[in-house]
Design an enzyme around this catalytic site. Sequence first.
Site, PDB file in Angstrom:
ATOM      1  N   GLU A  51       9.130   1.888  11.180  1.00 56.10           N
ATOM      2  CA  GLU A  51      10.200   2.873  11.003  1.00 56.10           C
ATOM      3  C   GLU A  51       9.528   4.228  11.054  1.00 56.10           C
ATOM      4  OE1 GLU A  51      12.043   5.725   9.616  1.00 56.10           O
ATOM      5  OE2 GLU A  51      12.155   4.736   7.662  1.00 56.10           O
ATOM      6  N   CYS A 102      13.414  11.322   7.157  1.00 53.59           N
ATOM      7  CA  CYS A 102      13.362  11.058   8.597  1.00 53.59           C
ATOM      8  C   CYS A 102      14.751  11.010   9.212  1.00 53.59           C
ATOM      9  CB  CYS A 102      12.607   9.762   8.875  1.00 53.59           C
ATOM     10  SG  CYS A 102      13.187   8.361   7.911  1.00 53.59           S
ATOM     11  N   LYS A 145       0.861  -1.174   0.000  1.00 52.97           N
ATOM     12  CA  LYS A 145       0.000   0.000   0.000  1.00 52.97           C
ATOM     13  C   LYS A 145       0.909   1.240   0.000  1.00 52.97           C
ATOM     14  CE  LYS A 145      -2.687   3.413   1.529  1.00 52.97           C
ATOM     15  NZ  LYS A 145      -2.158   4.791   1.637  1.00 52.97           N
ATOM     16  N   GLU A 202      10.014  16.896  13.829  1.00 54.38           N
ATOM     17  CA  GLU A 202      10.628  16.789  12.512  1.00 54.38           C
ATOM     18  C   GLU A 202      10.268  17.996  11.649  1.00 54.38           C
ATOM     19  OE1 GLU A 202      11.435  12.520  10.685  1.00 54.38           O
ATOM     20  OE2 GLU A 202       9.344  12.772  11.210  1.00 54.38           O
TER      21      GLU A 202
END
Length: 475
Positions: free
Chosen positions: A246, A280, A171, A377
């Site tokens: 992750e 990331c 997906k 982030e």
Amino acid sequence: MEHYQVYLNGTWVDSPKRISVMNPATGEAFADIATVDRNQVRKALGDAEEAFPAWSGLPAIKRGDYLLAIAGELTSRTEKIARAITMENGKPLTQSKAEVAMTIDHFRWFAEEGRRAYGRWVPNQTDSKRHIIMKNPVGVVGAIAPWNFPLMLAARKVGPALAAGCPVILKPSSLTPVSAVELTRCVEMAGLPKGAFQLVVGNSSEIASEMLDNPICRKVSFTGSSAVGKLLIAGAAKTCTSLSLELGGNAPLIIFADADFDKAVEGAMTVKFRNTGQSCVAANRIYVERSVYSRFVEAFVKKVKVMKIGNGLEPGIDIGPIINEEGLQTALEFIDDALSKGARLVCGGKRLNVSGSFLEPAVLTDVPDTALCMNEEIFAPVAVFVPFDTEEEVLAKANSTEYGLAAYVYTSNLNRGLMMSERLQAGSIGLNDAVPATSNCPFGGFKQSGWGRELGIEGLDAYLETKHISIGGFC
């Protein structure tokens, strides 16, 4: 306008319900793709379960041959696939080509590593028994990939799962499904049996819920935000579905005064601005020893000011667009917040007055610990600088986060570098290295940056169950 379909049980399937795929460099749709509903996901899981015995029963070397064939198809289509990545993601074309190259390497690595899913013979503790440890594929896998490295991060799930003997339902992000279609075409050309690999696109919550609720799906592998990862953890509790996660990062980059100055500047540029800062493992916080702080920032800013911003399909582009308007607005909010708390904007930080979601690469200095960009982030071309005086001080600051995905250190002192690497709370350390990720080494995070590891031998083991066979009565 290109029209794409999903891939279910060996067949391309259309749907009247489609989603548009936008080019962030232009703000316009260039493609659309069919979507699936929850019932179709349920059927896909059933078809994958039906394919499981034959796929897992193949010798590992045969499954590896299929993966090598996929790698070959990716190689022959590199230009087309790289262009698709740039169209849907916005990154410069040279970086898209590099992403395809790393994807190929992932498939080649796991094509060989699947043959090394070793068990072991355990010395017996009684005369009448013997013990064998065996590795078995976990079963049907749901792989949920993100938009920032849409091909490569999908391959980190699809490659090892297939190599281990697990059928996979991929997906992709609805923002970047075209590269997943191109990967699927490579899978189809490689001749994988139906049900071994399927592609679904659509409502993320519905698809993930079916994967978590349906006992057929024995594992879900996800790359994305920590907030969504926590929702998957809660959902997996109902069926004890295995998870690989992750998640987010808040990577520190630490520059000591004894570092090779020029290499440290180049490394900082790479680790901050690769993929337009939308990574990331990007340097979220850049700590520079005070004695070289001003000089370092000056050299960094000089390079930032000559970076070329624009459509990633144009030659020589360094910085592409942010993925969408929401991402751009978040970056602007982070800059405003830092300035309101005493930071200084040295350059950039303005939206370009063109179509698409472009932001001038920004450099913020003397940013306080309370600023949002120090704790969340950034996912944008915004570099955040802070001076430090001692090893202990910077180590404490670097570790003062709930995340622990990556960290970077530049120094010419090997003892210091190893000490920092040991004490930094992160799953990947770049010691004088801005791009530490490689197919044959594990990748994953500490703390709220995730569960488990991808790549390396650990990446294969994530899709294997460990079985103990105790043998009695034959001795």
